[in-house]
Scaffold this motif. Structure first.
Motif, PDB file in Angstrom:
ATOM      1  N   LYS A  20      58.988  43.376  39.705  1.00  0.00           N
ATOM      2  CA  LYS A  20      57.807  44.238  39.691  1.00  0.00           C
ATOM      3  C   LYS A  20      56.577  43.390  39.386  1.00  0.00           C
ATOM      4  O   LYS A  20      56.575  42.617  38.428  1.00  0.00           O
ATOM      5  CB  LYS A  20      57.967  45.340  38.643  1.00  0.00           C
ATOM      6  N   ILE A  21      55.530  43.588  40.200  1.00  0.00           N
ATOM      7  CA  ILE A  21      54.308  42.795  40.084  1.00  0.00           C
ATOM      8  C   ILE A  21      53.181  43.693  39.597  1.00  0.00           C
ATOM      9  O   ILE A  21      52.835  44.690  40.255  1.00  0.00           O
ATOM     10  CB  ILE A  21      53.903  42.159  41.437  1.00  0.00           C
ATOM     11  N   GLY A  22      52.576  43.361  38.471  1.00  0.00           N
ATOM     12  CA  GLY A  22      51.493  44.169  37.921  1.00  0.00           C
ATOM     13  C   GLY A  22      50.140  43.804  38.495  1.00  0.00           C
ATOM     14  O   GLY A  22      49.782  42.632  38.589  1.00  0.00           O
ATOM     15  N   VAL A  67      56.440  45.108  33.800  1.00  0.00           N
ATOM     16  CA  VAL A  67      56.358  44.286  35.009  1.00  0.00           C
ATOM     17  C   VAL A  67      56.917  42.898  34.702  1.00  0.00           C
ATOM     18  O   VAL A  67      56.985  42.474  33.540  1.00  0.00           O
ATOM     19  CB  VAL A  67      54.905  44.167  35.529  1.00  0.00           C
ATOM     20  N   ASP A  68      57.302  42.182  35.760  1.00  0.00           N
ATOM     21  CA  ASP A  68      57.868  40.840  35.611  1.00  0.00           C
ATOM     22  C   ASP A  68      56.839  39.749  35.873  1.00  0.00           C
ATOM     23  O   ASP A  68      57.038  38.598  35.472  1.00  0.00           O
ATOM     24  CB  ASP A  68      59.034  40.666  36.591  1.00  0.00           C
ATOM     25  N   GLN A 103      45.636  48.023  28.046  1.00  0.00           N
ATOM     26  CA  GLN A 103      46.654  48.749  28.814  1.00  0.00           C
ATOM     27  C   GLN A 103      47.546  47.767  29.568  1.00  0.00           C
ATOM     28  O   GLN A 103      48.777  47.895  29.568  1.00  0.00           O
ATOM     29  CB  GLN A 103      45.981  49.703  29.794  1.00  0.00           C
ATOM     30  N   ALA A 104      46.928  46.782  30.214  1.00  0.00           N
ATOM     31  CA  ALA A 104      47.698  45.778  30.949  1.00  0.00           C
ATOM     32  C   ALA A 104      48.517  44.913  29.988  1.00  0.00           C
ATOM     33  O   ALA A 104      49.674  44.584  30.265  1.00  0.00           O
ATOM     34  CB  ALA A 104      46.763  44.905  31.781  1.00  0.00           C
ATOM     35  N   ALA A 105      47.918  44.547  28.862  1.00  0.00           N
ATOM     36  CA  ALA A 105      48.618  43.726  27.880  1.00  0.00           C
ATOM     37  C   ALA A 105      49.884  44.428  27.387  1.00  0.00           C
ATOM     38  O   ALA A 105      50.942  43.801  27.245  1.00  0.00           O
ATOM     39  CB  ALA A 105      47.696  43.418  26.701  1.00  0.00           C
ATOM     40  N   PHE A 146      44.471  37.452  27.868  1.00  0.00           N
ATOM     41  CA  PHE A 146      45.863  37.737  27.502  1.00  0.00           C
ATOM     42  C   PHE A 146      46.359  36.673  26.516  1.00  0.00           C
ATOM     43  O   PHE A 146      46.990  36.983  25.499  1.00  0.00           O
ATOM     44  CB  PHE A 146      46.762  37.752  28.738  1.00  0.00           C
ATOM     45  N   GLU A 147      46.062  35.423  26.839  1.00  0.00           N
ATOM     46  CA  GLU A 147      46.496  34.316  25.988  1.00  0.00           C
ATOM     47  C   GLU A 147      45.894  34.435  24.590  1.00  0.00           C
ATOM     48  O   GLU A 147      46.584  34.234  23.579  1.00  0.00           O
ATOM     49  CB  GLU A 147      46.086  32.989  26.628  1.00  0.00           C
TER      50      GLU A 147
END
Length: 363
Positions: free
Chosen positions: A136-138, A185-186, A175-177, A198-199
């Motif tokens: 799964k790709i986000g 997602v992978d 939300q994505a984090a 994100f980092e």
């Protein structure tokens, strides 16, 4: 002429030539393709803070609208004068055989490399794009530029993006984090600054290797409607010249550009309380984007469009079936204003940057 009328006239004249010339300045609505303006877009707030727009007789409102697709649609609809947008989305809308072609063209090249990557969590067993079969790709949204690029990346790895993987909309920011942390997602297809954030929030992602031609695709640049390009060249040159000056300023003094951005948009400052650590985080975001602001092939001309790169973009969109017929580069952009845009004292701008007092914008 009565005394009271003379006083009225004097007041109006004084207002019209105020320090910034704000009443006489031409209003410009500039649409920016993010939800919140941050360090990765430093030249826009820097140009405003340092008065570069005002020097061109412009009163610029920077309006964050959420994404490149939205920028292109809103500019085409007349709800903005200029906008920055990823060309993949805008060029799709420029096709003459589209149901409602977007009457737009780029006039200043602001991004000379692709800001989108496909990444996996640092501890993922996935090593190559081919390893993503069944994964799964986000992406922020299924209609986003990320999906367009993501499908191309998947195809470059020998997979079918419509069968071998599933694209999942995960939004952006927290939300994505959360989606990444909870392994909804992978892998993800996000832009450079988002990956750095994100980092900084403790989620380390690792980009997968891309084909060199995909990495070299031109990216976020500045566009306007064709009637504005025809009828308001002075405004467009002035706006782009101000941005070009701010770009030179930012390259010469990145810490100043970051602090100016935070001064104008406090919400973009990292939550880190230590000023030096916060600045280091801001610089990481800014400098990642700066790497794509210039290209040695332009001969030092900021904003110059490189035809081979844009032909490559058109071929990419045709290959990915995002367009059904070739779009001529002359339809995508114009270099007509570039010489005029670059007519300013670059050395003076760099000197201003080097002499800038950081304490004046520290919070």
């Amino acid at each position: 002429m009565t005394k009271s009328y003379s006083i009225f006239v004097a007041i109006m004249l004084a207002l019209s030539v105020s320090a910034e010339g704000s009443l006489a300045a031409e209003k410009v609505r500039a649409l920016i393709p993010v939800r919140n303006i941050d360090e990765s877009l430093a030249p826009f707030p820097v140009a405003k803070y340092l008065g570069y727009y005002a020097q061109e007789g412009l009163d610029v409102d920077l309006l964050a609208v959420g994404g490149s697709n939205e920028v292109a649609i809103q500019i085409a609809a007349g709800n903005g004068d200029v906008g920055e947008a990823t060309p993949a989305q805008a060029v799709i809308g420029m096709q003459q055989n589209a149901s409602a072609p977007l009457d737009l063209r780029y006039f200043y090249n602001a991004g000379y490399r692709n800001i989108w990557s496909i990444s996996v969590p640092a501890d993922s067993p996935v090593k190559t794009i081919a390893d993503l079969r069944g994964k799964k790709i986000g992406v922020t949204a299924l209609g986003s530029a990320g999906t367009t690029y993501g499908k191309a990346y998947i195809r470059s790895g020998g997979l079918n993006p419509d069968i071998d993987v599933t694209f999942v909309p995960i939004g952006a920011g927290p939300q994505a984090a959360t989606a990444i942390q909870q392994k909804v997602v992978d892998a993800i297809v996000f832009w450079d600054a988002a990956n750095v954030r994100f980092e900084l929030s403790g989620i380390n992602v690792r980009p997968l290797k891309l084909d060199a031609k995909l990495e070299a695709l031109p990216d976020v640049s500045i566009l306007a409607r064709n009637d504005v390009i025809r009828d308001k060249p002075k405004m467009l040159v002035g706006f782009a010249r101000a941005v070009s000056k701010a770009l030179d300023f930012t390259l010469a003094n990145p810490p100043a550009a970051v602090l100016i951005t935070w001064k104008m948009y406090p919400e973009s400052r990292p939550k880190e309380k230590d000023p030096q650590k916060a600045l280091a985080q801001g610089l990481k975001i800014s400098q990642l984007r700066m790497a794509g602001w210039t290209n040695p092939k332009t001969g030092g001309k900021n904003g110059l469009f490189l035809e081979d790169d844009w032909k490559n973009l058109g071929a990419f969109l045709l290959r990915e079936k995002q367009i059904t017929q070739p779009v001529p580069t002359s339809r995508m952009y114009t270099n007509d204003f570039i010489d005029e845009i670059n007519k300013y004292d670059r050395a003076a701008v760099v000197r201003q940057a080097k002499e800038f007092d950081l304490k004046s914008v520290q919070q």
